[in-house]
Design a protein around this motif. Structure first.
Motif, PDB file in Angstrom:
ATOM      1  N   ASP A   1       4.936   8.902   4.168  1.00 56.94           N
ATOM      2  CA  ASP A   1       4.379   7.648   4.678  1.00 56.94           C
ATOM      3  C   ASP A   1       4.609   7.610   6.192  1.00 56.94           C
ATOM      4  OD1 ASP A   1       3.695   5.067   5.365  1.00 56.94           O
ATOM      5  OD2 ASP A   1       5.254   4.095   4.176  1.00 56.94           O
ATOM      6  N   PRO A   2       3.544   7.661   6.997  1.00 58.71           N
ATOM      7  CA  PRO A   2       3.724   7.647   8.455  1.00 58.71           C
ATOM      8  C   PRO A   2       4.388   6.388   8.967  1.00 58.71           C
ATOM      9  CG  PRO A   2       1.397   7.398   7.871  1.00 58.71           C
ATOM     10  CD  PRO A   2       2.124   7.782   6.621  1.00 58.71           C
ATOM     11  N   GLY A   3       4.367   5.328   8.179  1.00 63.22           N
ATOM     12  CA  GLY A   3       5.173   4.169   8.495  1.00 63.22           C
ATOM     13  C   GLY A   3       4.458   3.067   9.257  1.00 63.22           C
TER      14      GLY A   3
ATOM     15  N   TRP B   1      11.213   0.357  12.509  1.00 57.75           N
ATOM     16  CA  TRP B   1      10.250   1.274  11.883  1.00 57.75           C
ATOM     17  C   TRP B   1      10.597   1.436  10.414  1.00 57.75           C
ATOM     18  CZ3 TRP B   1      11.175   5.914   9.352  1.00 57.75           C
ATOM     19  CH2 TRP B   1      10.028   6.644   8.999  1.00 57.75           C
ATOM     20  N   VAL B   2       9.579   1.399   9.559  1.00 52.39           N
ATOM     21  CA  VAL B   2       9.756   1.580   8.128  1.00 52.39           C
ATOM     22  C   VAL B   2       8.765   2.635   7.660  1.00 52.39           C
ATOM     23  CG1 VAL B   2       9.697   0.498   5.858  1.00 52.39           C
ATOM     24  CG2 VAL B   2      10.479  -0.822   7.834  1.00 52.39           C
ATOM     25  N   GLY B   3       9.244   3.701   7.054  1.00 53.23           N
ATOM     26  CA  GLY B   3       8.354   4.760   6.596  1.00 53.23           C
ATOM     27  C   GLY B   3       9.086   5.715   5.682  1.00 53.23           C
ATOM     28  N   HIS B   4       8.508   6.909   5.503  1.00 56.94           N
ATOM     29  CA  HIS B   4       9.076   7.903   4.597  1.00 56.94           C
ATOM     30  C   HIS B   4       8.394   9.220   4.902  1.00 56.94           C
ATOM     31  CE1 HIS B   4      10.460   9.370   0.491  1.00 56.94           C
ATOM     32  NE2 HIS B   4      11.524   8.715   0.933  1.00 56.94           N
TER      33      HIS B   4
ATOM     34  N   PRO C   1       0.812  -1.211   0.000  1.00 56.06           N
ATOM     35  CA  PRO C   1       0.000   0.000   0.000  1.00 56.06           C
ATOM     36  C   PRO C   1       0.845   1.261   0.000  1.00 56.06           C
ATOM     37  CG  PRO C   1      -0.823  -1.576   1.602  1.00 56.06           C
ATOM     38  CD  PRO C   1       0.497  -2.069   1.128  1.00 56.06           C
ATOM     39  N   ALA C   2       1.981   1.229   0.711  1.00 54.51           N
ATOM     40  CA  ALA C   2       2.817   2.409   0.781  1.00 54.51           C
ATOM     41  C   ALA C   2       3.413   2.735  -0.580  1.00 54.51           C
ATOM     42  CB  ALA C   2       3.930   2.197   1.809  1.00 54.51           C
ATOM     43  N   LYS C   3       3.746   1.685  -1.370  1.00 52.70           N
ATOM     44  CA  LYS C   3       4.294   1.932  -2.703  1.00 52.70           C
ATOM     45  C   LYS C   3       3.291   2.662  -3.580  1.00 52.70           C
ATOM     46  CE  LYS C   3       7.588  -1.887  -3.112  1.00 52.70           C
ATOM     47  NZ  LYS C   3       7.914  -3.119  -3.831  1.00 52.70           N
ATOM     48  N   ALA C   4       2.011   2.336  -3.411  1.00 49.89           N
ATOM     49  CA  ALA C   4       0.984   2.959  -4.231  1.00 49.89           C
ATOM     50  C   ALA C   4       0.842   4.436  -3.945  1.00 49.89           C
ATOM     51  CB  ALA C   4      -0.359   2.261  -3.995  1.00 49.89           C
ATOM     52  N   GLN C   5       1.365   4.879  -2.780  1.00 48.75           N
ATOM     53  CA  GLN C   5       1.238   6.286  -2.430  1.00 48.75           C
ATOM     54  C   GLN C   5       2.222   7.156  -3.197  1.00 48.75           C
ATOM     55  OE1 GLN C   5       1.590   6.922   1.750  1.00 48.75           O
ATOM     56  NE2 GLN C   5       0.666   4.968   2.239  1.00 48.75           N
TER      57      GLN C   5
END
Length: 668
Positions: free
Chosen positions: A375-377, A369-372, A28-32
């Motif tokens: 992306d709140p992660g 933790w994984v985010g950007h 889902p995060a990639k789609a953002q």
């Protein structure tokens, strides 16, 4: 995913419906991801408005940390408007227990003491000798018998949670304490065993006139004390072992370029060798030192452009990692095995920031933790034995499928030639041309900074169609001593110029519409917003302040009540610098409110113990006396931030309405 509304006695609802793999969780995060250049070039598209509640969901878990033996995860959350610590089985990822605080208390911090006990600091406003002060107390919770006990003195003290050493087995702690801020602290040993007698502790270090900070080695022996003196001097008192007397080994001073600053990073037991953060060429570095002779040794890690802010050092004196922040938080693993794990995690999560946030002592398990910045992660549990990365939970579940704005690092030149760094977020599906602008200065002000990371308020404003600039004005931390010193005595003056110059830079770039600019902020940022509207009404259409300072003399008097003699000596010098003729009334919004001609949204929490609610009252009363209208917003149970999602949502919704009226974005 977790739903805070369904928390029960043992947080039984904190279960995961599926066991997502790392690969599945990141889809889902990639789609953002949306490249800002493509968004700017494309024809405008309608961007769906994300509900304010999604940005105000207040992460269901915060500050998660794993126990030293890797068996448990402790995290904090809110339940029925009160803070709570939740204990999760690290193997099954199921919640098994919780500890609740009262609504009137603030959970300041928590940490593990051994593998089965949690220490936490509870803070609140209290009357101490007839004066309202912030007080803290230390509590201990034993997972095995579910006992909750107070640690330390029974009486209310201003700094009752100053733990300077925790026994690795969780049997005792050392607390540096004083009854009032006018006394020198002593160090006491308090048992953490069940039902300790109140006030029963063993004094292990008597007070020493002038010494305000005590340090121990890795086995709990008090080895060092720092004595701040007038003229920005610090005397260093040291002993080589428990049976030695303290002796002065160094005098640090601003006048000595070789010995004007260092901070204790680690004292190794049975040795005079240790580690300090030393200043070299204007930046902090991690280096070895001989404390007995005050002789600096080899530099373990240095970055030519950024301060080293933290280090991990094993009890045997082996350096594990060093930390610094460029635009993002960075970790340099000095341990080869941990460095290899970091590299593998980054490879498994391409295009994301990966942060090992907590580790078991034996490295059996880690929280990752994984985010950007867009992306709140999510949080994962890495198990070393089988090299698996198990999905734990999303930080903002409602935003997983949403398209969020990109934030990028920027830099511009202030009017005096100083380079100012900051972060610019542009709305999705809008050309980067003549956009309405929100300047969002951070709090602090000194030693604090913004980073290139996810920010709820920034994303909320960008989703509403605004460009958002977060400037790290002079005085901000992490850029070295020289840049931080540029902020001395510059509140309301050069620090404010840096905000104005950021606006001018964006206008010159064609990104910002000069007729549609407002300033929004909290704490010092709230002050900067108010002062911008008063000082430069020709620039700014409006200002919104949450918990902002409005009367500096009153605020500094309040702050001094919580400072020891050490800090009071340098406190006003730092704020006023060498300009003794400077009058804080000249830059205080409450004192200059008669000059206000722009709309202002003024908000504050009644339970704020950092910037007290009286700062709101004095501004409101001054405006009423001057016949100046303000839009007012009071949060009955909020402090210096939001502890409840409903309050944060109210703030976002009110802010959106206020900005749409006084600084309208382009139609969606």
């Amino acid at each position: 995913m977790w739903n805070t509304a369904r928390l029960g006695l043992l947080v039984a609802a904190f279960l995961f419906a599926t066991s997502a793999s790392a690969e599945q969780a990141q889809k889902p995060a990639k789609a953002q991801a949306v490249e800002s250049t493509k968004a700017a070039a494309a024809s405008p598209k309608k961007t769906p408005l994300i509900p304010a509640s999604a940005f105000a969901s207040l992460t269901a878990f915060q500050s998660a940390t794993i126990s030293p033996d890797g068996k448990w995860i402790a995290l904090r959350t809110m339940h029925n408007e009160a803070p709570m610590i939740v204990i999760v089985d690290a193997g099954t990822l199921k919640a098994v227990d919780n500890v609740r605080l009262g609504k009137e208390q603030q959970l300041v911090w928590f940490s593990w003491a051994g593998g089965n006990r949690i220490l936490f600091s509870a803070g609140q406003l209290a009357d101490v000798f007839g004066v309202e002060q912030r007080v803290t107390r230390l509590l201990s919770y034993d997972i095995r018998d579910k006992s909750l006990t107070k640690v330390g003195w029974r009486m209310k003290v201003p700094d009752g949670d100053n733990v300077i050493y925790t026994d690795p087995k969780g049997q005792y702690v050392l607390l540096s304490m004083q009854k009032t801020v006018y006394e020198w602290p002593t160090v006491w040993r308090f048992s953490l065993e069940a039902t300790p007698e109140p006030d029963k502790g063993e004094k292990v270090q008597s007070q020493k006139a002038g010494v305000w900070a005590w340090f121990t080695d890795d086995v709990g022996t008090v080895r060092m004390g720092l004595e701040p003196r007038s003229g920005h001097r610090v005397f260093v008192w040291y002993r080589s072992g428990p049976d030695d007397k303290l002796r002065r080994v160094a005098k640090l001073t601003d006048e000595d370029e070789e010995e004007k600053y260092w901070d204790v990073a680690k004292i190794v037991s049975g040795s005079d060798e240790g580690f300090i953060f030393d200043e070299v060429d204007g930046h902090l570095v991690l280096r070895r030192v001989n404390y007995a002779t005050h002789t600096p040794g080899e530099i373990i890690y240095a970055n030519p452009d950024w301060d080293v802010t933290r280090a991990l050092i094993a009890d045997d004196g082996t350096p594990i990692a060093a930390f610094y922040t460029d635009d993002k938080r960075q970790i340099v693993w000095l341990d080869p095995e941990l460095r290899a794990i970091q590299e593998k995690l980054e490879k498994a999560m391409p295009g994301k920031d990966v942060w090992i946030s907590s580790r078991a002592d034996n490295e059996t398990r880690m929280l990752v933790w994984v985010g950007h910045e867009d992306d709140p992660g999510a949080l994962y549990v890495y198990t070393k034995a089988d090299r698996t990365l198990a999905f734990f939970a999303n930080y903002r579940p409602e935003l997983v499928q949403q398209k969020l704005a990109q934030t990028k690092a920027v830099a511009y030149t202030a009017r005096d030639g100083t380079e100012i760094h900051g972060y610019l977020t542009l709305p999705v599906n809008r050309p980067a041309k003549a956009l309405p602008l929100i300047i969002l200065p951070h709090g602090g002000p000194y030693g604090i900074r913004d980073t290139l990371s996810y920010n709820d308020e920034t994303q909320f404003l960008a989703n509403r169609g605004y460009a958002v600039l977060q400037p790290n004005y002079r005085g901000s931390g992490g850029y070295g001593e020289a840049f931080e010193d540029l902020g001395q005595g510059q509140i309301g003056r050069a620090m404010q110029d840096d905000l104005d110059d950021g606006m001018d830079w964006l206008v010159k770039q064609g990104i910002a519409d000069p007729a549609r600019v407002c300033v929004v902020g909290a704490s010092y940022g709230g002050y900067a917003a108010l002062w911008a509207a008063i000082r430069n009404p020709e620039r700014y259409r409006c200002a919104a302040s949450f918990a902002g300072v409005t009367d500096w003399d009153r605020q500094l008097r309040y702050d001094r009540r919580f400072l020891d003699r050490k800090d009071r000596r340098a406190f006003r010098d730092w704020w006023e610098d060498k300009d003794k003729d400077f009058d804080f009334d000249s830059v205080s919004p409450a004192k200059q409110v008669s000059h206000l001609t722009r709309p202002v949204l003024l908000a504050h929490g009644k339970e704020d113990s950092n910037v007290p609610f009286s700062q709101f009252r004095v501004m409101r009363e001054a405006a009423e006396a001057a016949g100046i209208p303000l839009e007012l917003m009071i949060f009955e149970e909020a402090g210096h931030g939001f502890a409840e999602a409903k309050d944060e949502q109210r703030w976002y919704e009110k802010l959106e309405k206020f900005l749409r009226k006084h600084n309208p974005p382009d139609p969606q």
